[in-house]
Design an enzyme around this catalytic site. Structure first.
Site, short mmCIF file in Angstrom:
data_model
loop_
_atom_site.label_atom_id
_atom_site.label_comp_id
_atom_site.label_asym_id
_atom_site.label_seq_id
_atom_site.Cartn_x
_atom_site.Cartn_y
_atom_site.Cartn_z
N SER A 131 0.84 -1.20 0.00
CA SER A 131 0.00 0.00 0.00
C SER A 131 0.88 1.26 0.00
CB SER A 131 -0.95 -0.02 1.20
OG SER A 131 -1.87 1.05 1.14
N THR A 132 0.73 2.11 0.99
CA THR A 132 1.40 3.42 1.02
C THR A 132 2.92 3.27 0.85
OG1 THR A 132 -0.27 4.12 2.60
CG2 THR A 132 1.61 5.57 2.30
N HIS A 139 -2.75 -0.97 -3.32
CA HIS A 139 -3.87 -0.06 -3.12
C HIS A 139 -3.71 1.16 -4.02
CE1 HIS A 139 -4.38 -1.83 1.19
NE2 HIS A 139 -4.99 -2.56 0.28
N MET A 191 -0.18 1.37 5.33
CA MET A 191 -0.86 1.70 6.57
C MET A 191 -2.05 0.78 6.79
SD MET A 191 -2.60 5.33 7.65
CE MET A 191 -3.50 5.50 9.20
N ASP A 234 -4.76 -4.38 6.38
CA ASP A 234 -5.21 -5.20 5.26
C ASP A 234 -4.13 -6.21 4.90
OD1 ASP A 234 -6.80 -6.12 3.18
OD2 ASP A 234 -6.01 -4.68 1.73
#
Length: 363
Positions: free
Chosen positions: A177-178, A203, A296, A299
């Site tokens: 993700s991030t 994401h 973050m 998930d």
């Protein structure tokens, strides 16, 4: 002790956009809009007095464009920056220029055409700000220009498709993700063309993933594409889940394929890492390697634990090399990760798992 709110500087030449962004962020008690600016010069003057925790920055602005301003910030006074621009909506080159220049995240301008669209956009914006505030910024190193990648078509025609594959093919599932766009690039461009097939959930919003996959395909030895329903997970191929759609692994005889589905957000995300990992636990079991990387939230942590219980080998990225040590930390804390690996060692971990006999001979 009361936690201090995340202080945000909003930079956009449109007064209405500044108002919308400020209104969205102000609805979160943990976020404070410290100031807004209509151009890069006004923002620079503000930065001389105080630094925000996060800056939201447009690309198209008069005087100095956002990418130029971003590069100056990262060279002089690095702070977490989220690019929010219409230029990124179609997955333009500006998206990747911003990420390579040091942006933590890239988002499209807020959609206000329907109430549901506004709610979804607002949630993503606030989530991105909270993630950016935790980001660890690394010095940006200039990269050499990448030569155009040719294919074997210039020498001979493509091979015949549909050759049978053994039922024991290994596959790799990655959740990220991030900070993941550049992190994923660092891993994939160091992997050989004979790497096991991969399914990746990164994401990202709609329209971003196709351009992201195309960009990676131009610099990596493996074939990399945005996944389509029914695509085969084959050696030498990386499938990236399309934005706003879940991706599931399925078994089709001796092959693994992906299914692309709509549905509610899972673990606050669509696509969700948990969805991919659960499907891998169900259909691949010990044939799979599960990897959870920078991001973050949580998930993927539950799904990775399910993969481990199903016999898969499971790995988490270490804290030092993560931009945001959220998802990997959750996976480590719940016992889902059997091994913690640095970003630099991740390609070796993948290939060592894929070819254990070779690893044993060279150990």
């Amino acid at each position: 002790m009361t936690r201090k709110p995340i202080r945000v500087l909003v930079v956009d030449d449109s007064a209405s956009v500044r108002q919308v962004l400020s209104s969205i962020l102000s609805e979160d008690a943990g976020i404070e809009v410290m100031a807004t600016a209509g151009d890069a010069f006004a923002a620079a003057r503000r930065l001389q007095n105080e630094l925000p925790d996060v800056m939201i920055l447009d690309i198209e602005m008069p005087g100095m464009d956002g990418l130029t301003f971003l590069r100056k910030i990262m060279a002089q006074r690095p702070i977490p920056v989220i690019i929010c621009s219409t230029l990124t909506e179609a997955g333009s080159r500006a998206l990747f220029d911003a990420l390579e220049a040091g942006a933590v995240d890239v988002l499209p301008k807020p959609r206000i055409d329907t109430r549901n669209a506004l709610i979804e956009t607002a949630d993503r914006l606030r989530h991105a700000v909270r993630a950016a505030a935790q980001a660890k910024l690394r010095p940006r190193q200039p990269r050499p220009p990448v030569e155009k990648k040719l294919t074997a078509d210039v020498i001979m025609p493509p091979p015949v498709l549909g050759r049978p594959r053994p039922a024991t093919d290994r596959i790799v599932c990655i959740g990220i993700s991030t900070g993941g766009t550049e992190t994923l690039r660092e891993v994939l461009e160091r992997l050989p063309a004979n790497c096991p097939g991969m399914a990746v959930v990164q994401h990202m919003p709609e329209k971003f993933t196709a351009a992201f996959a195309k960009r990676l395909n131009g610099i990596c030895a493996m074939e990399i594409k945005e996944a389509e329903d029914g695509d085969e997970v084959a050696a030498g191929r990386v499938l990236i889940a399309p934005g706003n759609r879940h991706m599931l692994l399925q078994r089709a005889g001796q092959q693994y394929r992906v299914a692309i589905k709509d549905g509610p957000h899972v673990s606050r995300h669509r696509p969700s890492v948990d969805v991919l990992f659960r499907s891998a636990a169900q259909y691949a079991g010990a044939n799979a390697l599960g990897i959870i990387m920078t991001g973050m939230g949580d998930d993927g942590a539950r799904g990775l634990l399910e993969m481990r219980k199903a016999g898969a080998w499971t790995v988490a990225q270490d804290e030092e090399s993560c931009v945001v040590f959220g998802m990997p930390k959750e996976a480590i804390d719940c016992g889902a990760a059997q091994k913690v690996v640095t970003l630099a060692r991740m390609p070796q971990e993948i290939m060592g798992w894929a070819h254990p006999a070779e690893r044993t001979r060279t150990a």
